[in-house]
Design a protein around this motif. Structure first.
Motif, PDB file in Angstrom:
ATOM      1  N   PHE A   1      59.055  15.720  44.565  1.00 38.44           N
ATOM      2  CA  PHE A   1      58.871  14.462  43.839  1.00 38.44           C
ATOM      3  C   PHE A   1      59.481  14.561  42.446  1.00 38.44           C
ATOM      4  O   PHE A   1      60.146  13.630  41.981  1.00 38.44           O
ATOM      5  CB  PHE A   1      57.379  14.101  43.752  1.00 38.44           C
ATOM      6  CG  PHE A   1      57.129  12.814  43.026  1.00 38.44           C
ATOM      7  CD1 PHE A   1      57.283  11.595  43.673  1.00 38.44           C
ATOM      8  CD2 PHE A   1      56.762  12.804  41.691  1.00 38.44           C
ATOM      9  CE1 PHE A   1      57.081  10.394  42.996  1.00 38.44           C
ATOM     10  CE2 PHE A   1      56.559  11.614  41.006  1.00 38.44           C
ATOM     11  CZ  PHE A   1      56.715  10.410  41.671  1.00 38.44           C
ATOM     12  N   LEU A   2      59.261  15.685  41.775  1.00 35.06           N
ATOM     13  CA  LEU A   2      59.831  15.912  40.443  1.00 35.06           C
ATOM     14  C   LEU A   2      61.350  15.829  40.491  1.00 35.06           C
ATOM     15  O   LEU A   2      61.969  15.117  39.699  1.00 35.06           O
ATOM     16  CB  LEU A   2      59.376  17.273  39.916  1.00 35.06           C
ATOM     17  CG  LEU A   2      60.037  17.760  38.632  1.00 35.06           C
ATOM     18  CD1 LEU A   2      59.566  16.940  37.445  1.00 35.06           C
ATOM     19  CD2 LEU A   2      59.744  19.227  38.396  1.00 35.06           C
ATOM     20  N   LEU A   3      61.953  16.529  41.438  1.00 32.50           N
ATOM     21  CA  LEU A   3      63.421  16.520  41.548  1.00 32.50           C
ATOM     22  C   LEU A   3      63.943  15.125  41.895  1.00 32.50           C
ATOM     23  O   LEU A   3      64.933  14.665  41.317  1.00 32.50           O
ATOM     24  CB  LEU A   3      63.877  17.549  42.587  1.00 32.50           C
ATOM     25  CG  LEU A   3      63.593  19.009  42.229  1.00 32.50           C
ATOM     26  CD1 LEU A   3      63.958  19.926  43.396  1.00 32.50           C
ATOM     27  CD2 LEU A   3      64.315  19.429  40.964  1.00 32.50           C
ATOM     28  N   ASP A   4      63.279  14.448  42.835  1.00 29.71           N
ATOM     29  CA  ASP A   4      63.684  13.080  43.198  1.00 29.71           C
ATOM     30  C   ASP A   4      63.585  12.150  41.986  1.00 29.71           C
ATOM     31  O   ASP A   4      64.456  11.303  41.771  1.00 29.71           O
ATOM     32  CB  ASP A   4      62.813  12.535  44.334  1.00 29.71           C
ATOM     33  CG  ASP A   4      63.059  13.240  45.663  1.00 29.71           C
ATOM     34  OD1 ASP A   4      64.077  13.962  45.790  1.00 29.71           O
ATOM     35  OD2 ASP A   4      62.225  13.074  46.570  1.00 29.71           O
ATOM     36  N   SER A   5      62.528  12.321  41.194  1.00 27.66           N
ATOM     37  CA  SER A   5      62.353  11.488  40.001  1.00 27.66           C
ATOM     38  C   SER A   5      63.470  11.739  39.000  1.00 27.66           C
ATOM     39  O   SER A   5      63.997  10.795  38.400  1.00 27.66           O
ATOM     40  CB  SER A   5      60.997  11.764  39.348  1.00 27.66           C
ATOM     41  OG  SER A   5      59.948  11.342  40.182  1.00 27.66           O
ATOM     42  N   LEU A   6      63.836  13.007  38.812  1.00 23.02           N
ATOM     43  CA  LEU A   6      64.922  13.325  37.878  1.00 23.02           C
ATOM     44  C   LEU A   6      66.225  12.674  38.322  1.00 23.02           C
ATOM     45  O   LEU A   6      66.975  12.139  37.500  1.00 23.02           O
ATOM     46  CB  LEU A   6      65.092  14.844  37.747  1.00 23.02           C
ATOM     47  CG  LEU A   6      63.954  15.567  37.017  1.00 23.02           C
ATOM     48  CD1 LEU A   6      64.184  17.069  37.051  1.00 23.02           C
ATOM     49  CD2 LEU A   6      63.818  15.076  35.587  1.00 23.02           C
TER      50      LEU A   6
END
Length: 92
Positions: free
Chosen positions: A12-17
């Motif tokens: 989720f963190l990577l997708d958000s970035l």
């Protein structure tokens, strides 16, 4: 803290970035979120915090922004997982 839980948070963190127009090509668990690594500015860190809060039901205090900037991706994922587990325990 389960690996599945941290994997979900990390993804989720990577997708958000990516959605926030940051490159994740060289990002791993040892990459700092702030200027020394992923180079998120304070507004981007705030946006990321809100996204994580909305998705995982955890809260970050306003005064934690500087602390977040100093965290690595791995530390941030662990902090979210820890808060998520604490929230689940408190709610049961």
């Amino acid at each position: 803290m389960s690996d599945e839980n941290t994997t979900e948070i990390r993804q989720f963190l990577l997708d958000s970035l990516v959605e926030m127009n940051y490159s994740i090509d060289d990002i791993d668990d040892d990459t700092a979120l702030g200027p020394a690594g992923a180079d998120l500015e304070s507004l981007s860190l705030a946006e990321l915090s809100v996204r994580v809060e909305d998705r995982f039901g955890v809260r970050f205090d306003d005064d934690e922004a500087e602390k977040l900037a100093g965290m690595t991706v791995g530390e941030f994922v662990a902090a979210v997982a820890e808060r998520r587990a604490a929230a689940a325990t408190a709610g049961s």
